[in-house]
Design a protein around this motif. Structure first.
Motif, PDB file in Angstrom:
ATOM      1  N   LYS A  22      48.358  35.828  30.877  1.00 39.44           N
ATOM      2  CA  LYS A  22      47.359  36.105  29.841  1.00 39.44           C
ATOM      3  C   LYS A  22      46.620  37.387  30.189  1.00 39.44           C
ATOM      4  O   LYS A  22      46.377  37.684  31.353  1.00 39.44           O
ATOM      5  CB  LYS A  22      46.355  34.947  29.735  1.00 39.44           C
ATOM      6  N   SER A  23      46.261  38.119  29.142  1.00 37.90           N
ATOM      7  CA  SER A  23      45.493  39.336  29.388  1.00 37.90           C
ATOM      8  C   SER A  23      44.101  38.958  29.866  1.00 37.90           C
ATOM      9  O   SER A  23      43.512  37.977  29.410  1.00 37.90           O
ATOM     10  CB  SER A  23      45.409  40.175  28.108  1.00 37.90           C
ATOM     11  N   THR A  24      43.598  39.749  30.815  1.00 38.11           N
ATOM     12  CA  THR A  24      42.294  39.424  31.416  1.00 38.11           C
ATOM     13  C   THR A  24      41.139  40.130  30.715  1.00 38.11           C
ATOM     14  O   THR A  24      39.982  39.845  30.997  1.00 38.11           O
ATOM     15  CB  THR A  24      42.268  39.869  32.898  1.00 38.11           C
ATOM     16  N   GLY A  44      45.525  43.786  34.814  1.00 39.08           N
ATOM     17  CA  GLY A  44      45.082  43.378  33.485  1.00 39.08           C
ATOM     18  C   GLY A  44      45.731  42.122  32.951  1.00 39.08           C
ATOM     19  O   GLY A  44      45.394  41.673  31.853  1.00 39.08           O
ATOM     20  N   ILE A  45      46.677  41.563  33.705  1.00 38.16           N
ATOM     21  CA  ILE A  45      47.333  40.328  33.254  1.00 38.16           C
ATOM     22  C   ILE A  45      47.331  39.347  34.411  1.00 38.16           C
ATOM     23  O   ILE A  45      47.640  39.699  35.549  1.00 38.16           O
ATOM     24  CB  ILE A  45      48.768  40.611  32.755  1.00 38.16           C
ATOM     25  N   LEU A  46      46.938  38.119  34.114  1.00 32.93           N
ATOM     26  CA  LEU A  46      46.871  37.075  35.141  1.00 32.93           C
ATOM     27  C   LEU A  46      47.405  35.787  34.529  1.00 32.93           C
ATOM     28  O   LEU A  46      46.965  35.390  33.448  1.00 32.93           O
ATOM     29  CB  LEU A  46      45.419  36.890  35.603  1.00 32.93           C
TER      30      LEU A  46
END
Lengths: 369, 369, 369, 369
Positions: free
Chosen positions: D74-76, D69-71
């Motif tokens: 930043k949250s995806t 959920g984080i890339l």
């Protein structure tokens, strides 16, 4: 909502194809269920590609690590969390994926939905990899259904491209007959049909193309009188669960779309009485309604058919749009792809069915089973 | 759950065929929507039988009385409650209905589910009459969708028995083309097909039998990027709503089950750019996926097909089971019945679609529209 | 969500103070429950003002018309819909209400929330009148709880302004003792306290002012082991239901906020065994936790306290804001108002508790009771 | 339901005190949020025991591993899953825990609820350890609230045993004033009160006893007009979230239970206009309603008070019941315990508030923020 399913159980799926791990949490799973790890392994196995000619899975072990909810091989009633680490993570550049969305894939729509912040590598959260935790959750659901309700779930490939499976004796098979196919190359009853299906898939693969299929799943021994009208009809529940499976584009029950070809006098399911060890049981002579009337089970097998579209990721050259230049451009999708994802979808469809039926059963009988 | 639908709106259906009244409550309906009563009336009208040869509805006015949620012809944002009084109530004896359940109906399953306490007269809560408040709710949803999102919903009869409708120019029609059929005897594009359908229905009626049909509905102008993965996919949402409609036994999107007959290279929807008044819009050349990829809209019309089984209530003599004697017995269902309920289901299917899409839109854009 | 409550039941409230009707739909109500209309009437009666000195209700009959879900005095398992027509509707001008919002009321916040489209007359959907269908739903819930689970619900006024009720013998009273107060002027155990409360309310009324109160409600005989951890804790469920009651601003369980004044060694509930007709039952010596540990019942009475703020509508002159001129202005609220709404809130609080407990019980024992 | 919270977000908590790992999945978390890992760490830190005299936490690093959920920080928009491995797992015998349930703990009720299959070690899923993933989820919620809505969340200890905190200048403090306490020994405004609280806690510890406390939390800058009537009132939402925190036994808003001591003329919140850089803003002169009227925000700080009961696990000898012998027996709980869990609950209460407010905001503004 989103990646969460259920009324009394809550299955929450998470993870991305190339992230750290994928997994799930199952809240509200019944307590005291014997956890048969061999069975879970065998279910996970069925989802993996066995035959290199028919499927091209990433060679990952896909072994779920259970983090909670199980103690001394029994479910505790607490949320069961499990993760599957991603072994084949790609750390390279993937910016081009955002510019050239694959046709008939979620690339473009997800980019719009999440304003480009979503992880697009390998389809991200929309990847077929997410069906691994789904199969894990389905395996647990099957164990609970069997132990608490004597309900059994099975499926077979009903059709690949233009080749249709046939039932032995033209009768809807028993659970035992269904699972006897599981060690075949394909979960198909008719061997002749199976061999033709294999040929078609191999040909699609050779042509860098893909084909789709129809999978028929059944839930045996669901007690009569389970279900609700309208939005909690068994059909509504199962459909919500099934359309979570990537590539499913249609679902029907019993005769389903084929009902259009019959008159009521030809397809109404007439009631009868059958004797089982001197116990009289109300049944229907036919099961065109797939075990469901008014959204409620009638005691016959619940029969559900789903269509899996041809895997959109093909190696064949395709036209797509370059989002930046706003012009059409040629796309070649690298890597190896499943020429017929329906092959590996059989246990996934079963899982989606098992999860919906377990939630139904807890609705009916309560959490204190 | 049960007779309640939605995440941000909550539509609650109530009533029994021969009770005091049927109706609905719509919680979370957007505020400030202009309530066009003529439009609501026309939608209610479409559901009623126009042609005595094709349908046999109870001759009730089915005029919804609005009890709350509307002030000075605008929605207040408060729950909208409406009731439709039952004028043709039966007060006579109905105990025999419990003994001789009608085949392929909810009589038997509902009796088991509710331990015999349910009102079985005319199908009770499972009656097709409950689609009247559904159409009312759908009419309101259409008004909100049009005013707030410029989204439009329409449907046609795609097939009755073995007769299929054809699209003009072999192209998926526009919204305007769809609604131009609404004053025809049947909502069908091809007049030749329509006349054949009428003959088939009349023949079924004459034979005290019934036939089924397939209805194709579309949502136009749903913005690209609306939806969610997995259990809140647009398909999951619409399917849950559609399977609430009595007699629906299958649903698919775009090509749906027909996907099985294609290879990916033949059915993948390729992207392209179209110019609308110098505004460039990303579209797909074909719309085999029915406007949905990865559970999310791609800006093309959302296309959904549902099959309606032949009305199980037929006047023809049928075998059923006498629950008391536990023996097979002959059943003659009295009264007049619809020889093809699909005819009147068109606005019902549209309503189910409109309600699901409105809930989706509020999910995406919030309650403060 | 919104005006809809419950997991397995769904209670949907609707209506506005000066609209056509108010009412509710209860979806998922258990089947086969004997509907005692006299009991329902008596509950509705308890909510009405008995004593003109203590309360000033609109003189409406508030008789619920049941539209569905009940047949031959038994619940059918189908949604129960009931409406209460508004007899004292105002059709006059109410535009000034939008300009001069009443302090501590929903007038201003609702106007912002619904962009001014909400019906503001008499508080609209936010009116205390909506507690009438709530009491109706609560009466049904009590009937189901008693018949299926032998659970009983009661309440008393614990405090009005600075006057506190006292329990006979300093012990938490039984259900029978609770209901023995119901024919008193106030539902209070200690008559001396009651008389003082009456004086205080009369004085508030004379001063065109109002006072608040604390109501303690109890659920007797909830089986031990009902509930869930975290978000479905019994506390979470009851709190969600209670805060739906207008003017409730706080809730606690057992000792509640008073826990802060104790050390664990003084307030921990120690286990013991009690003999009831030779049946040994595990109990706690004290019930400081109000029958709930870890969100789950322990078999002791569930005890919940709620505070009802002083009715904000007072006849006394108040400053408010003129929304148009953006300047402070003097407001005089016309009409007669309750000097202590807590008096009439007793059955409302019981209803909110009964509904939450019924939903809990169905969660635990299932819909097939 | 169960360990799952939210309408548009779904927070799913999992894990047991002595299992493999604890953690959470947050479905529906907004995309594009900057993930400030230092902030997350500092929040996790606040929950840990800083002062050995005041708290006795297991010395675990409690470092969340983020799985999805984080890339690129930043949250995806995809589900965020995180796990915290349990380092201090106990593998020894724990069967005696089932025989001698700790008073005022979940031991006995959970055993009944899950038929003895639950993991009872250290409280299992009911352990205070589960507040670690809750604080993690709260930290993310705070980041989203700040970035998307400029909403800020803070809390302080209002009371420990009989010692009450005081606000500087007798005014409700600003967010900045609140967080300026975070590096003190206790999150308390008045240093004199803080020192007395410390003495009381130390004394309780010395006596092998424990004390409770009241925590006041606030949400600043929630826009006016957010919320819903009845069951989705801001109070209902926050209460459901708060009662998930172990040991919380009461909640109120603004004056809360203290409303009983006022007349309406003394406690009604009168409207006024304030100037902020020439922008006129409607405010109330007092904020006795804690920023909520009719379930909807009025633009003032949302103020919520919760009471935390004295930690029931104390080292002092206590009587309990031996479940096997059915006789009272002496229990000595080994290990070290928090003499005042309220101290470490401050960030937990903030987290529960932040999560409820984030869900509210997405309801209002939609998923496409």
């Amino acid at each position: 909502m989103g990646s969460v399913f259920g009324n009394n159980i809550k299955l929450s799926l998470f993870g991305e194809s190339h992230g750290e791990a994928i997994g799930c949490v199952i809240d509200g799973f019944p307590y005291g269920i014997n956890i048969d790890y061999d069975f879970i392994d065998s279910e996970m196995d069925r989802r993996r590609a066995k035959n290199a000619k028919l499927a091209t899975a990433r060679t990952e072990s896909d072994k779920p690590e259970i983090l909670s909810g199980i103690l001394e091989n029994k479910s505790t009633g607490m949320p069961i969390a499990a993760i599957i680490k991603n072994e084949n993570k790609i750390s390279g550049d993937y910016s081009n994926l955002k510019i050239m969305p694959r046709p008939s894939h979620s690339d473009y729509t997800a980019m719009l939905r999440y304003d480009g912040f979503n992880d697009i590598r390998g389809g991200g959260h929309f990847s077929g990899r997410l069906t691994a935790p789904l199969v894990f959750a389905g395996a647990l659901a099957k164990l609970a259904l069997k132990e608490k309700f004597d309900i059994e779930i099975a499926a077979h490939i009903k059709q690949i491209y233009n080749i249709k499976d046939k039932y032995p004796n033209n009768t809807f098979p028993t659970y035992e007959e269904f699972i006897s196919n599981y060690n075949k190359e394909l979960s198909v009853f008719d061997n002749e049909a199976m061999n033709k299906m294999i040929s078609i898939i191999e040909e699609a693969k050779m042509n860098m193309d893909s084909v789709g299929g129809i999978i028929t799943a059944a839930a045996f021994n669901v007690p009569a009188g389970f279900g609700d009208p309208f939005y909690s009809s068994i059909e509504s529940r199962i459909a919500q669960s099934m359309f979570a499976v990537p590539a499913v584009k249609g679902i029907d029950f019993g005769l389903g779309f084929d009902f259009v070809n019959y008159k009521a006098s030809e397809c109404n399911d007439l009631y009868t009485i059958k004797n089982y060890n001197n116990i009289k049981k109300v049944e229907t002579k036919t099961n065109n309604n797939g075990g469901i009337l008014g959204g409620i089970s009638n005691g016959m097998p619940i029969i559900v058919n789903t269509v899996i579209k041809p895997t959109p990721s093909i190696s064949k050259e395709q036209l797509t749009l370059n989002i930046e230049t706003k012009e059409e451009d040629t796309l070649i999708i690298k890597g190896r792809h499943d020429p017929c994802i329906a092959v590996r979808a059989v246990p996934v469809i079963e899982a989606a069915l098992a999860i919906a039926i377990l939630d139904l059963c807890i609705d009916m009988k309560g959490k204190l089973l």
